[in-house]
Motif scaffolding. Structure first.
Motif, PDB file in Angstrom:
ATOM      1  N   ILE A 270     107.349 -14.943  31.351  1.00  0.00           N
ATOM      2  CA  ILE A 270     108.257 -14.845  30.207  1.00  0.00           C
ATOM      3  C   ILE A 270     108.599 -16.236  29.686  1.00  0.00           C
ATOM      4  O   ILE A 270     108.525 -16.501  28.487  1.00  0.00           O
ATOM      5  CB  ILE A 270     109.531 -14.067  30.599  1.00  0.00           C
ATOM      6  CG1 ILE A 270     109.198 -12.572  30.700  1.00  0.00           C
ATOM      7  CG2 ILE A 270     110.657 -14.297  29.597  1.00  0.00           C
ATOM      8  CD1 ILE A 270     110.342 -11.695  31.102  1.00  0.00           C
TER       9      ILE A 270
ATOM     10  N   CYS B  53     106.456 -18.170  27.221  1.00  0.00           N
ATOM     11  CA  CYS B  53     106.411 -17.695  25.838  1.00  0.00           C
ATOM     12  C   CYS B  53     107.548 -18.272  24.992  1.00  0.00           C
ATOM     13  O   CYS B  53     107.740 -17.861  23.842  1.00  0.00           O
ATOM     14  CB  CYS B  53     106.426 -16.169  25.808  1.00  0.00           C
ATOM     15  SG  CYS B  53     104.907 -15.444  26.464  1.00  0.00           S
ATOM     16  N   TYR B  54     108.292 -19.221  25.566  1.00  0.00           N
ATOM     17  CA  TYR B  54     109.205 -20.069  24.810  1.00  0.00           C
ATOM     18  C   TYR B  54     108.516 -21.421  24.635  1.00  0.00           C
ATOM     19  O   TYR B  54     107.644 -21.789  25.430  1.00  0.00           O
ATOM     20  CB  TYR B  54     110.525 -20.256  25.555  1.00  0.00           C
ATOM     21  CG  TYR B  54     111.388 -19.009  25.656  1.00  0.00           C
ATOM     22  CD1 TYR B  54     112.489 -18.838  24.833  1.00  0.00           C
ATOM     23  CD2 TYR B  54     111.116 -18.025  26.603  1.00  0.00           C
ATOM     24  CE1 TYR B  54     113.300 -17.710  24.928  1.00  0.00           C
ATOM     25  CE2 TYR B  54     111.917 -16.889  26.710  1.00  0.00           C
ATOM     26  CZ  TYR B  54     113.006 -16.739  25.870  1.00  0.00           C
ATOM     27  OH  TYR B  54     113.796 -15.618  25.967  1.00  0.00           O
TER      28      TYR B  54
ATOM     29  N   SER C  39     119.150 -15.130  26.836  1.00  0.00           N
ATOM     30  CA  SER C  39     117.947 -14.803  26.078  1.00  0.00           C
ATOM     31  C   SER C  39     116.856 -14.258  26.989  1.00  0.00           C
ATOM     32  O   SER C  39     116.211 -13.245  26.691  1.00  0.00           O
ATOM     33  CB  SER C  39     117.435 -16.037  25.333  1.00  0.00           C
ATOM     34  OG  SER C  39     116.180 -15.796  24.725  1.00  0.00           O
ATOM     35  N   VAL C  40     116.643 -14.931  28.119  1.00  0.00           N
ATOM     36  CA  VAL C  40     115.607 -14.496  29.053  1.00  0.00           C
ATOM     37  C   VAL C  40     115.961 -13.137  29.651  1.00  0.00           C
ATOM     38  O   VAL C  40     115.075 -12.300  29.860  1.00  0.00           O
ATOM     39  CB  VAL C  40     115.386 -15.559  30.143  1.00  0.00           C
ATOM     40  CG1 VAL C  40     114.511 -15.020  31.267  1.00  0.00           C
ATOM     41  CG2 VAL C  40     114.740 -16.813  29.537  1.00  0.00           C
TER      42      VAL C  40
ATOM     43  N   TYR D 185     117.606 -10.725  28.121  1.00  0.00           N
ATOM     44  CA  TYR D 185     117.221  -9.771  27.074  1.00  0.00           C
ATOM     45  C   TYR D 185     115.713  -9.542  27.097  1.00  0.00           C
ATOM     46  O   TYR D 185     115.224  -8.416  27.016  1.00  0.00           O
ATOM     47  CB  TYR D 185     117.612 -10.303  25.687  1.00  0.00           C
ATOM     48  CG  TYR D 185     119.045 -10.074  25.282  1.00  0.00           C
ATOM     49  CD1 TYR D 185     119.580  -8.793  25.213  1.00  0.00           C
ATOM     50  CD2 TYR D 185     119.867 -11.144  24.920  1.00  0.00           C
ATOM     51  CE1 TYR D 185     120.900  -8.583  24.813  1.00  0.00           C
ATOM     52  CE2 TYR D 185     121.191 -10.950  24.521  1.00  0.00           C
ATOM     53  CZ  TYR D 185     121.693  -9.667  24.470  1.00  0.00           C
ATOM     54  OH  TYR D 185     122.994  -9.461  24.072  1.00  0.00           O
ATOM     55  N   ARG D 186     114.965 -10.634  27.226  1.00  0.00           N
ATOM     56  CA  ARG D 186     113.505 -10.557  27.195  1.00  0.00           C
ATOM     57  C   ARG D 186     112.970  -9.767  28.399  1.00  0.00           C
ATOM     58  O   ARG D 186     112.027  -8.980  28.259  1.00  0.00           O
ATOM     59  CB  ARG D 186     112.922 -11.967  27.176  1.00  0.00           C
ATOM     60  CG  ARG D 186     111.434 -12.058  26.875  1.00  0.00           C
ATOM     61  CD  ARG D 186     111.115 -11.754  25.418  1.00  0.00           C
ATOM     62  NE  ARG D 186     111.724 -12.654  24.482  1.00  0.00           N
ATOM     63  CZ  ARG D 186     111.186 -13.787  24.021  1.00  0.00           C
ATOM     64  NH1 ARG D 186     110.003 -14.157  24.445  1.00  0.00           N
ATOM     65  NH2 ARG D 186     111.822 -14.521  23.121  1.00  0.00           N
TER      66      ARG D 186
ATOM     67  N   VAL E 173     110.616  -6.480  28.004  1.00  0.00           N
ATOM     68  CA  VAL E 173     109.258  -6.474  28.568  1.00  0.00           C
ATOM     69  C   VAL E 173     109.078  -5.304  29.535  1.00  0.00           C
ATOM     70  O   VAL E 173     108.076  -4.580  29.479  1.00  0.00           O
ATOM     71  CB  VAL E 173     108.951  -7.819  29.257  1.00  0.00           C
ATOM     72  CG1 VAL E 173     107.705  -7.716  30.132  1.00  0.00           C
ATOM     73  CG2 VAL E 173     108.778  -8.921  28.213  1.00  0.00           C
TER      74      VAL E 173
ATOM     75  N   VAL F 116     114.610  -7.585  21.979  1.00  0.00           N
ATOM     76  CA  VAL F 116     113.716  -8.674  21.579  1.00  0.00           C
ATOM     77  C   VAL F 116     114.364  -9.551  20.514  1.00  0.00           C
ATOM     78  O   VAL F 116     114.334 -10.787  20.599  1.00  0.00           O
ATOM     79  CB  VAL F 116     112.369  -8.112  21.083  1.00  0.00           C
ATOM     80  CG1 VAL F 116     111.542  -9.202  20.407  1.00  0.00           C
ATOM     81  CG2 VAL F 116     111.583  -7.515  22.236  1.00  0.00           C
TER      82      VAL F 116
ATOM     83  N   SER G 167     116.989 -11.770  21.930  1.00  0.00           N
ATOM     84  CA  SER G 167     116.419 -12.839  22.759  1.00  0.00           C
ATOM     85  C   SER G 167     115.939 -14.002  21.898  1.00  0.00           C
ATOM     86  O   SER G 167     115.911 -15.148  22.357  1.00  0.00           O
ATOM     87  CB  SER G 167     115.268 -12.294  23.607  1.00  0.00           C
ATOM     88  OG  SER G 167     114.065 -12.172  22.876  1.00  0.00           O
TER      89      SER G 167
ATOM     90  N   LEU H   8     105.828 -12.626  23.882  1.00  0.00           N
ATOM     91  CA  LEU H   8     106.981 -12.176  24.656  1.00  0.00           C
ATOM     92  C   LEU H   8     106.765 -12.334  26.157  1.00  0.00           C
ATOM     93  O   LEU H   8     107.715 -12.581  26.891  1.00  0.00           O
ATOM     94  CB  LEU H   8     107.278 -10.707  24.343  1.00  0.00           C
ATOM     95  CG  LEU H   8     107.495 -10.346  22.874  1.00  0.00           C
ATOM     96  CD1 LEU H   8     107.664  -8.837  22.728  1.00  0.00           C
ATOM     97  CD2 LEU H   8     108.707 -11.095  22.310  1.00  0.00           C
ATOM     98  N   TYR H   9     105.520 -12.169  26.581  1.00  0.00           N
ATOM     99  CA  TYR H   9     105.211 -12.192  28.016  1.00  0.00           C
ATOM    100  C   TYR H   9     103.711 -12.419  28.165  1.00  0.00           C
ATOM    101  O   TYR H   9     102.917 -11.797  27.462  1.00  0.00           O
ATOM    102  CB  TYR H   9     105.593 -10.837  28.637  1.00  0.00           C
ATOM    103  CG  TYR H   9     105.191 -10.655  30.083  1.00  0.00           C
ATOM    104  CD1 TYR H   9     106.033 -11.051  31.114  1.00  0.00           C
ATOM    105  CD2 TYR H   9     103.981 -10.057  30.433  1.00  0.00           C
ATOM    106  CE1 TYR H   9     105.680 -10.859  32.454  1.00  0.00           C
ATOM    107  CE2 TYR H   9     103.613  -9.874  31.765  1.00  0.00           C
ATOM    108  CZ  TYR H   9     104.468 -10.275  32.763  1.00  0.00           C
ATOM    109  OH  TYR H   9     104.111 -10.089  34.069  1.00  0.00           O
TER     110      TYR H   9
END
Length: 303
Positions: free
Chosen positions: A15, A18-19, A63-64, A66-67, A71, A93, A96, A119-120
């Protein structure tokens, strides 16, 4: 699909990658997730994770969280062949993305002309490859792409089994048969060659290169998908997807997974007289206006 704590470090890494690089040092580590979030079999507990998230002040950790919930929601729907709760997953999403600075979001134009937000991405083992993305089509994106080039190379295959869940708008998915022929033809198979020096998530350049093999191309289906539906594309099968959404916008959650099939090589179809064509995928686009537009569309059809 349950996430065991012994696998959580790699799940979290899939995860976090993906930032963007700009915020990697601010993203949470496994130690930031208390043991109470896992049951006695070391599965992550979504309800406890959601409660944990509500009291957080660290926007990156929040944020993570939420992600993670989003996912797992997509993975559960995919692996148990259940209907995905589009509105709830969209809320997870979008939040996040909204609560971190814009420079933390990877948001780039893909080769097919849509905005792609990863996203992942799990890629340690090819047999377990798993990549989830948010795809957004909108009329405003045409200002950033070469529409003629997108159309010329719109028919393609994927190396991995693909699945799509429309969020808003309308997606038209056309499937094709492409048979190699020894006689000259208007269409050829092209391979996609990536610039390995830019091997980052959703940020690289690529070239479509003519393989020298011509094909007989035939459309075999024309399918229309709306929110609440979903469609699948087997690895190696030719298709193209376009947006026909009202107000010019459509969006989907899109999954690539090796567990349901993979092939060694993906292809695109192009005109046989073309030898190669560069596709630039590096461009960053602020997704905020489009995400607001999607939320408005969802609100209108959800009542």
């Amino acid at each position: 699909m349950e996430k065991k704590k012994i696998d959580f470090a790699e799940f979290l890494n899939s995860i976090n990658k993906c930032y963007s690089k700009n915020c990697q040092d601010k993203l949470p580590k496994p130690k930031d997730f208390p043991f109470q979030l896992f049951d006695h079999e070391q599965n992550i507990l979504i309800e406890e994770l959601n409660s944990f998230r509500q009291n957080l002040t660290d926007s990156y950790l929040k944020s993570v969280c939420y992600r993670i919930s989003a996912v797992i929601s997509i993975q559960k729907a995919r692996e148990n062949d259940k209907k995905l709760d589009i509105i709830e997953t969209w809320n997870l999403v979008s939040k996040s993305i909204e609560i971190v600075p814009k420079e933390c979001v990877i948001s780039s134009i893909g080769s097919q002309g849509f905005l792609s937000i990863p996203l992942y991405k799990y890629e340690l083992e090819k047999k377990n490859f798993d990549f989830l993305r948010l795809h957004i089509w909108d009329e405003s994106l045409k200002a950033y792409i070469d529409e003629e080039k997108c159309e010329k190379f719109s028919i393609h295959t994927h190396s991995f089994f693909a699945e799509s869940w429309p969020i808003c708008g309308k997606i038209v998915n056309d499937r094709y048969s492409a048979k190699i022929t020894e006689s000259p033809n208007d269409h050829s198979l092209f391979t996609v060659q990536y610039n390995k020096t830019l091997n980052e998530v959703n940020q690289h350049t690529s070239n479509a290169v003519n393989s020298g093999e011509d094909v007989n191309l035939r459309q075999i289906s024309h399918e229309i998908y709306m929110p609440g539906s979903h469609y699948q594309i087997n690895a190696g099968n030719f298709h193209k997807s376009i947006s026909k959404g009202d107000n010019g916008i459509s969006a989907t959650f899109f999954s690539f997974t090796a567990k349901n099939g993979l092939v060694d090589q993906s292809f695109v179809i192009g005109k046989s007289e073309i030898q190669s064509s560069e596709i630039n995928r590096k461009m960053y686009i602020d997704p905020t206006p489009l995400m607001n537009k999607i939320t408005k569309e969802i609100t209108s059809y959800a009542g």
